[in-house]
Scaffold this motif. Structure first.
Motif, PDB file in Angstrom:
ATOM      1  N   GLY A  15      27.978  -3.156 -14.650  1.00  0.00           N
ATOM      2  CA  GLY A  15      27.672  -1.918 -15.350  1.00  0.00           C
ATOM      3  C   GLY A  15      28.542  -0.750 -14.919  1.00  0.00           C
ATOM      4  O   GLY A  15      29.405  -0.876 -14.046  1.00  0.00           O
ATOM      5  N   THR A  16      28.303   0.411 -15.522  1.00  0.00           N
ATOM      6  CA  THR A  16      29.093   1.614 -15.247  1.00  0.00           C
ATOM      7  C   THR A  16      29.096   1.973 -13.770  1.00  0.00           C
ATOM      8  O   THR A  16      30.108   2.434 -13.231  1.00  0.00           O
ATOM      9  N   ILE A  17      27.983   1.765 -13.092  1.00  0.00           N
ATOM     10  CA  ILE A  17      27.884   2.112 -11.676  1.00  0.00           C
ATOM     11  C   ILE A  17      28.928   1.361 -10.853  1.00  0.00           C
ATOM     12  O   ILE A  17      29.336   1.812  -9.785  1.00  0.00           O
ATOM     13  N   GLN A  92      22.699  -2.088 -12.523  1.00  0.00           N
ATOM     14  CA  GLN A  92      23.246  -2.677 -13.739  1.00  0.00           C
ATOM     15  C   GLN A  92      23.673  -1.589 -14.707  1.00  0.00           C
ATOM     16  O   GLN A  92      23.468  -0.393 -14.465  1.00  0.00           O
ATOM     17  N   GLY A  93      24.261  -1.995 -15.826  1.00  0.00           N
ATOM     18  CA  GLY A  93      24.663  -1.047 -16.859  1.00  0.00           C
ATOM     19  C   GLY A  93      23.461  -0.441 -17.552  1.00  0.00           C
ATOM     20  O   GLY A  93      22.455  -1.112 -17.807  1.00  0.00           O
ATOM     21  N   THR A  94      23.563   0.845 -17.881  1.00  0.00           N
ATOM     22  CA  THR A  94      22.417   1.550 -18.457  1.00  0.00           C
ATOM     23  C   THR A  94      22.125   1.153 -19.903  1.00  0.00           C
ATOM     24  O   THR A  94      21.039   1.441 -20.408  1.00  0.00           O
ATOM     25  N   ASP A  95      23.064   0.486 -20.581  1.00  0.00           N
ATOM     26  CA  ASP A  95      22.833   0.095 -21.975  1.00  0.00           C
ATOM     27  C   ASP A  95      21.542  -0.692 -22.129  1.00  0.00           C
ATOM     28  O   ASP A  95      20.835  -0.554 -23.141  1.00  0.00           O
ATOM     29  N   THR A  96      21.228  -1.537 -21.157  1.00  0.00           N
ATOM     30  CA  THR A  96      20.074  -2.429 -21.299  1.00  0.00           C
ATOM     31  C   THR A  96      19.074  -2.301 -20.148  1.00  0.00           C
ATOM     32  O   THR A  96      18.265  -3.199 -19.934  1.00  0.00           O
ATOM     33  N   ILE A  97      19.110  -1.193 -19.429  1.00  0.00           N
ATOM     34  CA  ILE A  97      18.177  -1.029 -18.309  1.00  0.00           C
ATOM     35  C   ILE A  97      16.728  -1.113 -18.770  1.00  0.00           C
ATOM     36  O   ILE A  97      15.891  -1.771 -18.134  1.00  0.00           O
ATOM     37  N   GLU A  98      16.382  -0.465 -19.873  1.00  0.00           N
ATOM     38  CA  GLU A  98      14.981  -0.471 -20.271  1.00  0.00           C
ATOM     39  C   GLU A  98      14.517  -1.871 -20.654  1.00  0.00           C
ATOM     40  O   GLU A  98      13.351  -2.238 -20.450  1.00  0.00           O
ATOM     41  N   GLU A  99      15.424  -2.696 -21.178  1.00  0.00           N
ATOM     42  CA  GLU A  99      15.060  -4.063 -21.531  1.00  0.00           C
ATOM     43  C   GLU A  99      14.973  -4.956 -20.295  1.00  0.00           C
ATOM     44  O   GLU A  99      14.054  -5.767 -20.159  1.00  0.00           O
ATOM     45  N   THR A 100      15.930  -4.817 -19.383  1.00  0.00           N
ATOM     46  CA  THR A 100      15.857  -5.575 -18.134  1.00  0.00           C
ATOM     47  C   THR A 100      14.575  -5.261 -17.377  1.00  0.00           C
ATOM     48  O   THR A 100      13.874  -6.158 -16.895  1.00  0.00           O
ATOM     49  N   ALA A 101      14.250  -3.988 -17.266  1.00  0.00           N
ATOM     50  CA  ALA A 101      13.058  -3.582 -16.514  1.00  0.00           C
ATOM     51  C   ALA A 101      11.794  -4.170 -17.134  1.00  0.00           C
ATOM     52  O   ALA A 101      10.918  -4.688 -16.420  1.00  0.00           O
ATOM     53  N   PHE A 102      11.681  -4.121 -18.449  1.00  0.00           N
ATOM     54  CA  PHE A 102      10.479  -4.643 -19.093  1.00  0.00           C
ATOM     55  C   PHE A 102      10.415  -6.162 -18.976  1.00  0.00           C
ATOM     56  O   PHE A 102       9.346  -6.737 -18.705  1.00  0.00           O
ATOM     57  N   PHE A 103      11.549  -6.841 -19.183  1.00  0.00           N
ATOM     58  CA  PHE A 103      11.596  -8.297 -19.045  1.00  0.00           C
ATOM     59  C   PHE A 103      11.125  -8.724 -17.659  1.00  0.00           C
ATOM     60  O   PHE A 103      10.294  -9.623 -17.516  1.00  0.00           O
ATOM     61  N   LEU A 104      11.667  -8.073 -16.634  1.00  0.00           N
ATOM     62  CA  LEU A 104      11.292  -8.431 -15.273  1.00  0.00           C
ATOM     63  C   LEU A 104       9.829  -8.091 -14.986  1.00  0.00           C
ATOM     64  O   LEU A 104       9.128  -8.824 -14.285  1.00  0.00           O
ATOM     65  N   ASP A 105       9.354  -6.989 -15.548  1.00  0.00           N
ATOM     66  CA  ASP A 105       7.995  -6.539 -15.262  1.00  0.00           C
ATOM     67  C   ASP A 105       6.948  -7.506 -15.795  1.00  0.00           C
ATOM     68  O   ASP A 105       5.937  -7.769 -15.122  1.00  0.00           O
ATOM     69  N   ILE A 106       7.148  -8.045 -16.992  1.00  0.00           N
ATOM     70  CA  ILE A 106       6.123  -8.924 -17.560  1.00  0.00           C
ATOM     71  C   ILE A 106       6.071 -10.277 -16.832  1.00  0.00           C
ATOM     72  O   ILE A 106       5.122 -11.032 -17.004  1.00  0.00           O
ATOM     73  N   HIS A 107       7.103 -10.549 -16.010  1.00  0.00           N
ATOM     74  CA  HIS A 107       7.113 -11.781 -15.233  1.00  0.00           C
ATOM     75  C   HIS A 107       6.868 -11.543 -13.738  1.00  0.00           C
ATOM     76  O   HIS A 107       6.876 -12.491 -12.959  1.00  0.00           O
TER      77      HIS A 107
END
Length: 332
Positions: A15-17, A92-107
């Motif tokens: 990602g950008t970081i 990670q890259g911010t483009d998909t941070i909200e999706e990564t966070a939610f995916f990981l959270d539900i598991h």
């Protein structure tokens, strides 16, 4: 008394970081390792936090896949099952941070928090925000106040829950917000300061046992349904990002009813802030009409999160009743 040393595991995905200039193209690309990122943070070593570093991927956020996140989830689970790690940080890259966070959270089924962070400005830009974001994320991961909170997103010194966070600006360092809820806390003076109760946790989902294809269809003005019909037979489930509180043009109603008779179709709002209603409007194509025709309301979940939840459920062969009940768990 000297405080016990905290241990935080850091997983870098790119990602950008982690980007620097590519001489061949002149643009920035993921190139820095997790070790490089941590070495650029002044003062972090003074907090006595033991860092376990994992250079997991070097990809733009837009190129992450379900396989990448499933592998990451398995690696995190193995690390946390050992019991000697107080928290996890993911860059990670911010483009998909909200999706990564939610995916990981539900598991996520552990008490230790998982903190996802990134940067809006690359290390070669004036005032890069990556070091400050990673600094705050490590402090948050080590803080016992966040035990049991699941997966959180930390950028710009704000702490957001995985269910509420959205990337709401393309370039601003303050791009991440939680519409309708606000951050649950901030990192200030080197410690977590909570401003709201931590989120209610639900039972974690098992990791996928097989692939499931879930489509996302965004309704727009003048929609005649042609593109909606193209999804028929091409997905195992569908999320409809509807107008307002859950409305679609009347000409889409019959197509949606046919689809909902064959596959789970979830009704979300394209607005991404506020609930899908269930019983206020009654015209053809209204939320009440569509639910009566078999669509499943997403409540407060935005369309991207609803897609991830539906995909996870279908990958475990969940039936329609189970899917409907699971979406009600995410009411605020």
């Amino acid at each position: 008394m000297v405080d016990a040393v905290k241990t935080v595991a850091v997983y870098s995905l790119g990602g950008t970081i982690a980007m620097t200039t590519d001489p061949a193209t002149g643009g920035v690309v993921p190139a820095l390792s997790a070790f490089d990122l941590l070495a650029a943070i002044p003062g972090l070593s003074e907090h006595g936090i033991d860092l376990h570093v994992h250079d997991f991927r070097r990809l733009p956020g837009a190129s992450l896949t379900f396989d990448d996140l499933t592998d990451l989830r398995a690696a995190i689970d193995k690390t946390l099952s050992g019991g000697d790690v107080d928290g996890i940080v993911i860059t990670q890259g911010t483009d998909t941070i909200e999706e990564t966070a939610f995916f990981l959270d539900i598991h996520h089924g552990h008490e230790q928090p998982v903190i996802v962070t990134g940067a809006m400005r690359s290390p070669i830009m004036a005032g890069p925000d990556g070091p400050a974001n990673l600094y705050a994320a490590v402090l948050a991961a080590a803080d016992p106040q966040l035990r049991g909170a699941g997966v959180l997103v930390v950028l710009n010194d704000e702490i957001h829950t995985a269910h509420h966070v959205r990337k709401s600006h393309t370039t601003s360092p303050a791009a991440f917000t939680s519409p309708g809820a606000g951050p649950v806390g901030r990192v200030a003076e080197n410690r977590v300061r909570l401003a709201a109760p931590l989120p209610r946790r639900s039972d974690p989902l098992a990791l996928p046992s097989h692939d499931a294809r879930v489509g996302l269809y965004t309704v727009s003005l003048g929609d005649d349904g042609t593109l909606l019909d193209a999804w028929d037979g091409r997905c195992d489930g569908l999320v409809v990002a509807a107008f307002g509180v859950g409305h679609v043009p009347q000409r889409l109603v019959e197509s949606l009813e046919r689809l909902a008779a064959r596959i789970p179709v979830v009704l979300a709002s394209r607005i991404g802030n506020g609930p899908v209603l269930t019983g206020t409007y009654g015209f053809p194509g209204s939320e009440k009409d569509l639910i009566n025709r078999g669509l499943i309301p997403a409540d407060h979940l935005g369309p991207y999160q609803a897609r991830l939840l539906l995909q996870a459920l279908l990958a475990q062969d969940a039936d329609r009743e189970t899917i409907t009940k699971k979406f009600t768990v995410f009411e605020r």
